[in-house]
Design a protein around this motif. Structure first.
Motif, mmCIF file in Angstrom:
data_model
loop_
_atom_site.group_PDB
_atom_site.id
_atom_site.type_symbol
_atom_site.label_atom_id
_atom_site.label_comp_id
_atom_site.label_asym_id
_atom_site.label_seq_id
_atom_site.Cartn_x
_atom_site.Cartn_y
_atom_site.Cartn_z
ATOM 1 N N ALA A 143 0.825 -1.214 0.000
ATOM 2 C CA ALA A 143 0.000 0.000 0.000
ATOM 3 C C ALA A 143 0.858 1.262 0.000
ATOM 4 O O ALA A 143 0.578 2.212 -0.742
ATOM 5 N N ILE A 144 1.888 1.277 0.808
ATOM 6 C CA ILE A 144 2.744 2.462 0.905
ATOM 7 C C ILE A 144 3.448 2.725 -0.423
ATOM 8 O O ILE A 144 3.542 3.875 -0.871
ATOM 9 N N GLU A 145 3.920 1.682 -1.075
ATOM 10 C CA GLU A 145 4.580 1.855 -2.370
ATOM 11 C C GLU A 145 3.590 2.362 -3.415
ATOM 12 O O GLU A 145 3.924 3.232 -4.230
ATOM 13 N N LEU A 146 2.380 1.843 -3.408
ATOM 14 C CA LEU A 146 1.375 2.323 -4.361
ATOM 15 C C LEU A 146 1.049 3.795 -4.108
ATOM 16 O O LEU A 146 0.980 4.591 -5.051
ATOM 17 N N ALA A 147 0.878 4.161 -2.846
ATOM 18 C CA ALA A 147 0.580 5.556 -2.503
ATOM 19 C C ALA A 147 1.728 6.473 -2.926
ATOM 20 O O ALA A 147 1.492 7.608 -3.375
ATOM 21 N N ARG A 148 2.941 5.988 -2.814
ATOM 22 C CA ARG A 148 4.120 6.771 -3.219
ATOM 23 C C ARG A 148 4.055 7.119 -4.713
ATOM 24 O O ARG A 148 4.617 8.114 -5.154
ATOM 25 N N HIS A 149 3.320 6.317 -5.473
ATOM 26 C CA HIS A 149 3.164 6.547 -6.917
ATOM 27 C C HIS A 149 1.821 7.201 -7.246
ATOM 28 O O HIS A 149 1.378 7.161 -8.401
ATOM 29 N N GLY A 150 1.161 7.773 -6.262
ATOM 30 C CA GLY A 150 -0.056 8.539 -6.507
ATOM 31 C C GLY A 150 -1.341 7.752 -6.562
ATOM 32 O O GLY A 150 -2.378 8.298 -6.933
ATOM 33 N N VAL A 151 -1.306 6.479 -6.179
ATOM 34 C CA VAL A 151 -2.517 5.669 -6.178
ATOM 35 C C VAL A 151 -3.234 5.869 -4.841
ATOM 36 O O VAL A 151 -2.605 5.861 -3.782
ATOM 37 N N GLU A 152 -4.545 6.057 -4.888
ATOM 38 C CA GLU A 152 -5.341 6.129 -3.656
ATOM 39 C C GLU A 152 -5.463 4.715 -3.103
ATOM 40 O O GLU A 152 -5.966 3.812 -3.792
ATOM 41 N N VAL A 153 -5.017 4.513 -1.873
ATOM 42 C CA VAL A 153 -4.951 3.172 -1.303
ATOM 43 C C VAL A 153 -5.668 3.116 0.035
ATOM 44 O O VAL A 153 -5.607 4.062 0.829
ATOM 45 N N VAL A 154 -6.311 1.993 0.266
ATOM 46 C CA VAL A 154 -6.869 1.652 1.567
ATOM 47 C C VAL A 154 -6.272 0.304 1.951
ATOM 48 O O VAL A 154 -6.182 -0.593 1.113
#
Length: 180
Positions: free
Chosen positions: A48-59
């Motif tokens: 999740a943290i890696e996805l958020a780092r790339h601008g993805v909205e994550v839960v």
């Protein structure tokens, strides 16, 4: 099963410090171009943290409080929920729901259909459920595929690794199912 989130995370921190790639799951998920992702069974939040780092909205959702405490410490800006995935109902839908880290194998025996149905219920139309797990622990691909079909998903791709190596009857598989 009892976890220690900081100990679990330290393994990945060590691999990364030694130059290892710990973001294969996130890279595969990102290849689909999602704007939103549910990291179901998120553990300490590595994916999740890696996805958020790339601008993805994550839960992120996990049942273990220690794992989530580490995730919240590492990324307090992400929404983290402590919930049982078998009964999950966030009333949200996502472009991708990812079950990384053998999540289906940590579900109590017999609850796999409910896990898949719950995950699939959070996939928006045209979205994907992506799951990777070992195949030598009692949950087969035939069973998983049947549970996905029952939840209205169709198999789009299957790989031997998160790096998209071809699947040829190995002991691990990454499956991509799509919701019409």
């Amino acid at each position: 099963m009892t976890w220690n989130g900081d100990e679990y995370q330290s393994r990945f921190d060590r691999i990364a410090a030694e130059g290892g790639d710990i973001h294969g799951e996130a890279a595969l998920v990102r290849s689909f171009g999602p704007s939103s992702v549910l990291d179901a069974g998120c553990g300490t939040g590595r994916v999740a943290i890696e996805l958020a780092r790339h601008g993805v909205e994550v839960v992120g959702v996990d049942t273990d409080g220690s794992m989530l405490a580490t995730a919240r410490r590492l990324a307090p800006e992400i929404r983290w929920y402590q919930e049982d995935l078998v009964h999950l109902d966030l009333a949200l839908s996502f472009d991708v729901v990812v079950l990384a880290g053998n999540v289906p194998l940590f579900t109590p025996p017999g609850t796999e259909p409910a896990l898949v149905a719950g995950a699939a219920a959070h996939v928006c139309p045209g979205g994907r459920l992506v799951a990777g797990f070992a195949l030598d622990r009692g949950y087969t691909l035939d069973e998983y595929d049947a549970h996905c079909r029952a939840a209205g998903l169709t198999l789009e791709a299957r790989y031997a690794t998160w790096s998209r190596d071809p699947y040829t009857d190995g002991k691990y598989a990454v499956s991509v199912h799509r919701k019409p």
